[in-house]
Design an enzyme around this catalytic site. Structure first.
Site, PDB file in Angstrom:
ATOM      1  N   ASP A 271       0.852  -1.196   0.000  1.00  0.00           N
ATOM      2  CA  ASP A 271       0.000   0.000   0.000  1.00  0.00           C
ATOM      3  C   ASP A 271       0.886   1.243   0.000  1.00  0.00           C
ATOM      4  OD1 ASP A 271      -3.277   0.222   0.993  1.00  0.00           O
ATOM      5  OD2 ASP A 271      -2.095   2.060   0.903  1.00  0.00           O
TER       6      ASP A 271
ATOM      7  N   ASN B  96      -6.084  -4.540  -6.038  1.00  0.00           N
ATOM      8  CA  ASN B  96      -7.250  -3.926  -5.397  1.00  0.00           C
ATOM      9  C   ASN B  96      -7.084  -2.434  -5.122  1.00  0.00           C
ATOM     10  OD1 ASN B  96      -9.632  -3.910  -3.384  1.00  0.00           O
ATOM     11  ND2 ASN B  96      -7.859  -3.317  -2.145  1.00  0.00           N
TER      12      ASN B  96
ATOM     13  N   TYR C 184     -13.391   7.552 -12.945  1.00  0.00           N
ATOM     14  CA  TYR C 184     -13.532   6.273 -12.230  1.00  0.00           C
ATOM     15  C   TYR C 184     -14.262   5.257 -13.108  1.00  0.00           C
ATOM     16  CZ  TYR C 184     -14.520   3.091  -8.323  1.00  0.00           C
ATOM     17  OH  TYR C 184     -14.588   2.002  -7.490  1.00  0.00           O
TER      18      TYR C 184
ATOM     19  N   LYS D  90     -12.617   1.742 -14.341  1.00  0.00           N
ATOM     20  CA  LYS D  90     -13.098   0.418 -13.915  1.00  0.00           C
ATOM     21  C   LYS D  90     -13.594  -0.407 -15.098  1.00  0.00           C
ATOM     22  CE  LYS D  90     -12.044   0.630  -9.568  1.00  0.00           C
ATOM     23  NZ  LYS D  90     -11.021  -0.262  -9.005  1.00  0.00           N
TER      24      LYS D  90
ATOM     25  N   THR E  45     -16.555   1.434   3.353  1.00  0.00           N
ATOM     26  CA  THR E  45     -15.104   1.567   3.568  1.00  0.00           C
ATOM     27  C   THR E  45     -14.778   3.060   3.649  1.00  0.00           C
ATOM     28  OG1 THR E  45     -14.556   1.824   1.240  1.00  0.00           O
ATOM     29  CG2 THR E  45     -14.717  -0.455   2.058  1.00  0.00           C
TER      30      THR E  45
HETATM   31  P1  NAD Z   1     -10.089   2.288   0.633  1.00  0.00           P
HETATM   32  O1  NAD Z   1      -9.863   3.711   0.325  1.00  0.00           O
HETATM   33  O2  NAD Z   1     -10.570   1.886   1.975  1.00  0.00           O
HETATM   34  O3  NAD Z   1      -8.784   1.429   0.295  1.00  0.00           O
HETATM   35  C1  NAD Z   1      -8.018   1.683  -0.854  1.00  0.00           C
HETATM   36  C2  NAD Z   1      -6.562   1.441  -0.505  1.00  0.00           C
HETATM   37  O4  NAD Z   1      -5.786   1.670  -1.701  1.00  0.00           O
HETATM   38  C3  NAD Z   1      -6.031   2.409   0.570  1.00  0.00           C
HETATM   39  O5  NAD Z   1      -5.382   1.692   1.593  1.00  0.00           O
HETATM   40  C4  NAD Z   1      -5.080   3.292  -0.192  1.00  0.00           C
HETATM   41  O6  NAD Z   1      -3.996   3.776   0.594  1.00  0.00           O
HETATM   42  C5  NAD Z   1      -4.611   2.354  -1.297  1.00  0.00           C
HETATM   43  N1  NAD Z   1      -4.025   3.083  -2.412  1.00  0.00           N
HETATM   44  C6  NAD Z   1      -4.503   4.201  -3.014  1.00  0.00           C
HETATM   45  N2  NAD Z   1      -3.653   4.608  -3.973  1.00  0.00           N
HETATM   46  C7  NAD Z   1      -2.616   3.732  -3.965  1.00  0.00           C
HETATM   47  C8  NAD Z   1      -1.407   3.647  -4.720  1.00  0.00           C
HETATM   48  N3  NAD Z   1      -1.096   4.543  -5.668  1.00  0.00           N
HETATM   49  N4  NAD Z   1      -0.570   2.614  -4.466  1.00  0.00           N
HETATM   50  C9  NAD Z   1      -0.865   1.706  -3.498  1.00  0.00           C
HETATM   51  N5  NAD Z   1      -1.984   1.756  -2.744  1.00  0.00           N
HETATM   52  C10 NAD Z   1      -2.853   2.760  -2.981  1.00  0.00           C
HETATM   53  O7  NAD Z   1     -11.128   1.811  -0.485  1.00  0.00           O
HETATM   54  P2  NAD Z   1     -11.923   0.441  -0.727  1.00  0.00           P
HETATM   55  O8  NAD Z   1     -13.339   0.811  -0.784  1.00  0.00           O
HETATM   56  O9  NAD Z   1     -11.466  -0.646   0.139  1.00  0.00           O
HETATM   57  O10 NAD Z   1     -11.475   0.177  -2.235  1.00  0.00           O
HETATM   58  C11 NAD Z   1     -10.760  -0.968  -2.667  1.00  0.00           C
HETATM   59  C12 NAD Z   1     -11.077  -1.182  -4.131  1.00  0.00           C
HETATM   60  O11 NAD Z   1     -12.478  -1.444  -4.274  1.00  0.00           O
HETATM   61  C13 NAD Z   1     -10.797   0.023  -5.028  1.00  0.00           C
HETATM   62  O12 NAD Z   1     -10.241  -0.422  -6.252  1.00  0.00           O
HETATM   63  C14 NAD Z   1     -12.169   0.616  -5.248  1.00  0.00           C
HETATM   64  O13 NAD Z   1     -12.251   1.344  -6.447  1.00  0.00           O
HETATM   65  C15 NAD Z   1     -13.010  -0.641  -5.289  1.00  0.00           C
HETATM   66  N6  NAD Z   1     -14.439  -0.458  -5.061  1.00  0.00           N
HETATM   67  C16 NAD Z   1     -14.891   0.053  -3.882  1.00  0.00           C
HETATM   68  C17 NAD Z   1     -16.254   0.215  -3.691  1.00  0.00           C
HETATM   69  C18 NAD Z   1     -16.814   0.795  -2.429  1.00  0.00           C
HETATM   70  O14 NAD Z   1     -18.020   1.109  -2.386  1.00  0.00           O
HETATM   71  N7  NAD Z   1     -16.037   0.928  -1.362  1.00  0.00           N
HETATM   72  C19 NAD Z   1     -17.163  -0.140  -4.706  1.00  0.00           C
HETATM   73  C20 NAD Z   1     -16.657  -0.672  -5.887  1.00  0.00           C
HETATM   74  C21 NAD Z   1     -15.288  -0.828  -6.054  1.00  0.00           C
END
Ligand code: NAD
Length: 253
Positions: free
Chosen positions: A38, A92, A155, A159, A190
């Site tokens: 991360d 992720n 976004y 995706k 989250t």
């Molecule tokens: P989150 O913000 O809790 O976690 C994302 C993590 O990615 C964080 O720890 C952040 O530090 C890390 N990150 C960001 N940029 C980075 C980089 N350049 N290098 C390394 N790490 C990096 O978000 P989440 O909701 O757990 O999201 C995880 C995945 O799920 C993402 O790809 C997000 O687009 C996808 N997603 C989330 C949702 C939702 O509703 N939460 C819905 C659909 C998809």
């Protein structure tokens, strides 16, 4: 039932928070040794410490920016160097910018595409050769990779790219015994979801109530997404590749 990832080595990007953290913990619980990568170094350390508390030596935290080729190479080398191989890659890490084209800076567009899309290419570029015994790659798409959404231009583009890159990767690497699938969450509680409310200037309670407006009447939890990722990562999905698994309480239905 036997542990589903016994003896496997896994990388989880974005493992410091949300879906990534929940998945890293579940992978470890299912027997994997896990590299938690991360850009948030202390957050990655915290996830690794949670794993270590239960299974000493089963986790390694690596601070890495997944948009950087050098960092992605280093993450893969950490897995093979420390744990002696690589079997599972969960791409992720992701970011979101809640704006239309009119308010989006070119720099913001580039950053979203670099973190959400280029990262998948880079991590696969270095991970596939390291998966010498075959493996499973899971990429995090989104419901918004399969349909459009408002105020989220970059976004949605990123995706959709992840979903179709997944299919291309699945075709290219199937004969090497590597399966590649995407998991496509709906709104999941989250830090990212809360950040979206902030970006849009919306009250969290109202935003959360909108997120719950789907057939099952609630947002998902990170643990629910993690269980779908585990299915794709392990042998339970041995004939599944190139697929887009939707985990959204019926939202897209
Ligand atoms: P989150 O913000 O809790 O976690 C994302 C993590 O990615 C964080 O720890 C952040 O530090 C890390 N990150 C960001 N940029 C980075 C980089 N350049 N290098 C390394 N790490 C990096 O978000 P989440 O909701 O757990 O999201 C995880 C995945 O799920 C993402 O790809 C997000 O687009 C996808 N997603 C989330 C949702 C939702 O509703 N939460 C819905 C659909 C998809």
């Amino acid at each position: 039932m036997n542990a589903q990832l016994e003896g496997k080595v896994a990388i989880v990007t974005g493992g410091a928070s949300g879906i990534g953290r929940a998945t890293a913990l579940l992978f470890a619980q299912e027997g994997a040794r896990v590299v938690v990568a991360d850009i948030d170094g202390p957050g990655a350390e915290a996830t690794a410490a949670q794993i270590d508390a239960v299974r000493p030596g089963a986790a390694l935290a690596v601070r890495a920016d997944v948009s950087s080729p050098d960092d992605c190479r280093r993450v893969v080398e950490s897995a093979t160097g420390t744990f002696g191989g690589l079997h599972v890659l969960f791409n992720n890490a992701g970011i979101i910018r809640r704006t239309t084209a009119l308010d989006l800076d070119v720099e913001e567009w580039d950053r979203v595409m670099a973190v959400n899309v280029r990262s998948v290419f880079l991590m696969c570029k270095y991970a596939v050769p390291a998966m010498t015994e075959g493996g499973s790659i899971v990429n995090t798409g989104s419901g918004w990779g399969l349909k459009g959404g408002g105020n989220a231009l970059s976004y949605c583009a990123s995706k959709a790219a992840v979903v179709n890159m997944t299919r291309a990767l699945a075709i290219d690497h199937a004969r090497a015994g590597i399966r590649v699938n995407s998991v496509n969450p709906g709104d999941t509680d989250t830090p990212m979801l809360r950040d979206e409310a902030r970006q849009l200037g919306e009250d969290w309670t109202a935003f959360a109530s909108d997120a719950a407006d789907r057939p099952m009447g609630r947002a998902g939890t990170p643990e629910e997404i993690a269980r779908a990722v585990l299915f794709l990562a392990g042998d339970a999905s041995s004939y599944v590749t190139g697929s887009a698994l939707v985990v959204d309480g019926g939202g897209l239905a």
